[in-house]
Design an enzyme around this catalytic site. Structure first.
Site, PDB file in Angstrom:
ATOM      1  N   ASP A  30       0.847  -1.194   0.000  1.00 30.18           N
ATOM      2  CA  ASP A  30       0.000   0.000   0.000  1.00 30.18           C
ATOM      3  C   ASP A  30       0.886   1.250   0.000  1.00 30.18           C
ATOM      4  O   ASP A  30       1.914   1.307   0.684  1.00 30.18           O
ATOM      5  CB  ASP A  30      -0.918   0.002   1.230  1.00 30.18           C
ATOM      6  N   ILE A  31       0.452   2.239  -0.762  1.00 30.82           N
ATOM      7  CA  ILE A  31       1.246   3.466  -0.906  1.00 30.82           C
ATOM      8  C   ILE A  31       1.189   4.325   0.373  1.00 30.82           C
ATOM      9  O   ILE A  31       2.082   5.136   0.619  1.00 30.82           O
ATOM     10  CB  ILE A  31       0.747   4.250  -2.150  1.00 30.82           C
ATOM     11  N   ASN A  87     -12.737  -3.674   2.634  1.00 28.14           N
ATOM     12  CA  ASN A  87     -13.721  -2.603   2.746  1.00 28.14           C
ATOM     13  C   ASN A  87     -14.704  -2.711   1.582  1.00 28.14           C
ATOM     14  O   ASN A  87     -14.292  -2.886   0.433  1.00 28.14           O
ATOM     15  CB  ASN A  87     -13.026  -1.239   2.737  1.00 28.14           C
ATOM     16  N   GLY A  93     -15.651   2.924   4.100  1.00 31.19           N
ATOM     17  CA  GLY A  93     -14.553   3.799   3.697  1.00 31.19           C
ATOM     18  C   GLY A  93     -13.856   3.326   2.437  1.00 31.19           C
ATOM     19  O   GLY A  93     -12.750   3.780   2.131  1.00 31.19           O
ATOM     20  N   GLN A  94     -14.484   2.399   1.700  1.00 29.15           N
ATOM     21  CA  GLN A  94     -13.864   1.941   0.446  1.00 29.15           C
ATOM     22  C   GLN A  94     -13.639   3.134  -0.475  1.00 29.15           C
ATOM     23  O   GLN A  94     -14.543   3.941  -0.710  1.00 29.15           O
ATOM     24  CB  GLN A  94     -14.742   0.905  -0.270  1.00 29.15           C
ATOM     25  N   HIS A 100     -10.093  -5.334  -3.187  1.00 28.15           N
ATOM     26  CA  HIS A 100      -8.751  -5.552  -2.646  1.00 28.15           C
ATOM     27  C   HIS A 100      -8.856  -5.959  -1.190  1.00 28.15           C
ATOM     28  O   HIS A 100      -9.682  -5.437  -0.441  1.00 28.15           O
ATOM     29  CB  HIS A 100      -7.881  -4.293  -2.786  1.00 28.15           C
ATOM     30  N   HIS A 102      -6.830  -5.833   2.241  1.00 25.96           N
ATOM     31  CA  HIS A 102      -5.686  -5.242   2.944  1.00 25.96           C
ATOM     32  C   HIS A 102      -5.099  -6.328   3.839  1.00 25.96           C
ATOM     33  O   HIS A 102      -5.825  -6.922   4.643  1.00 25.96           O
ATOM     34  CB  HIS A 102      -6.128  -4.096   3.857  1.00 25.96           C
TER      35      HIS A 102
HETATM   36  P1  AMP Z   1      -9.816   1.284   0.459  1.00 19.10           P
HETATM   37  O1  AMP Z   1     -10.089   2.477   1.338  1.00 19.10           O
HETATM   38  O2  AMP Z   1     -10.150  -0.019   1.137  1.00 19.10           O
HETATM   39  O3  AMP Z   1     -10.494   1.420  -0.892  1.00 19.10           O
HETATM   40  O4  AMP Z   1      -8.262   1.245   0.263  1.00 19.10           O
HETATM   41  C1  AMP Z   1      -7.602   1.730  -0.864  1.00 19.10           C
HETATM   42  C2  AMP Z   1      -6.139   1.658  -0.557  1.00 19.10           C
HETATM   43  O5  AMP Z   1      -5.412   1.791  -1.765  1.00 19.10           O
HETATM   44  C3  AMP Z   1      -5.628   2.746   0.397  1.00 19.10           C
HETATM   45  O6  AMP Z   1      -5.033   2.129   1.541  1.00 19.10           O
HETATM   46  C4  AMP Z   1      -4.600   3.492  -0.438  1.00 19.10           C
HETATM   47  O7  AMP Z   1      -3.487   3.927   0.310  1.00 19.10           O
HETATM   48  C5  AMP Z   1      -4.216   2.456  -1.474  1.00 19.10           C
HETATM   49  N1  AMP Z   1      -3.701   2.975  -2.739  1.00 19.10           N
HETATM   50  C6  AMP Z   1      -4.262   3.917  -3.513  1.00 19.10           C
HETATM   51  N2  AMP Z   1      -3.514   4.120  -4.616  1.00 19.10           N
HETATM   52  C7  AMP Z   1      -2.462   3.268  -4.522  1.00 19.10           C
HETATM   53  C8  AMP Z   1      -1.338   2.995  -5.346  1.00 19.10           C
HETATM   54  N3  AMP Z   1      -1.133   3.646  -6.500  1.00 19.10           N
HETATM   55  N4  AMP Z   1      -0.453   2.058  -4.934  1.00 19.10           N
HETATM   56  C9  AMP Z   1      -0.639   1.402  -3.768  1.00 19.10           C
HETATM   57  N5  AMP Z   1      -1.692   1.603  -2.966  1.00 19.10           N
HETATM   58  C10 AMP Z   1      -2.581   2.534  -3.321  1.00 19.10           C
END
Ligand code: AMP
Ligand code: ZN
Length: 114
Positions: A30-31, A87, A93-94, A100, A102
């Site tokens: 995750d970024i 999520n 909070g998706q 995906h 986590h």
């Molecule tokens: P969610 O809130 O469950 O939809 O989580 C989305 C996740 O994607 C968040 O934890 C972000 O930090 C992560 N995210 C968004 N863009 C990227 C990216 N380019 N590379 C890695 N993680 C990302």
């Protein structure tokens, strides 16, 4: 989907720190990590959320779960423990609408989550 950031990561059009991949899934860090280990596991197939997946995707969803311990092992948290979170929808909070999981670990987690 060309406008989906996670489809673009799966297609290697956007860089990511890939931890594991096979023909059906890809895992990358995750970024914005929320724990010392924070890796996302996604299917290569675009599905907006668990709500869109349905029973016909049981094999694919099962594959994500079944591979989580191996990915946790690669990240060094299989023995210490980890949490998987998917999520789904507005209250969760998706933020990214490509399913995906986590995978979080490397510190003590709180329960219940906030
Ligand atoms: P969610 O809130 O469950 O939809 O989580 C989305 C996740 O994607 C968040 O934890 C972000 O930090 C992560 N995210 C968004 N863009 C990227 C990216 N380019 N590379 C890695 N993680 C990302
Ligand atoms: Zn996608």
């Amino acid at each position: 989907m060309s406008d989906c950031i996670f489809c673009r990561i799966a297609a290697k059009e956007i860089p990511a720190k890939v931890v594991y991949e096979d023909d059906r899934i890809i895992a990358f860090d995750d970024i914005r990590p929320q724990a010392p280990v924070h890796t996302l596991i996604i299917p290569r197939t675009h599905l907006a959320s668990l709500n869109e997946a349905g029973p016909e995707r049981a094999d694919l969803l099962g594959h994500i779960l079944a591979k989580a311990p191996e990915i946790a092992e690669i990240k060094g948290v299989k023995a210490s423990g980890f949490r998987l979170v998917i999520n789904t929808g507005p209250d969760s909070g998706q933020d990214v609408f490509h399913i995906h999981a986590h995978l979080l670990g490397g510190r003590k987690m709180q329960w219940p989550p906030g």
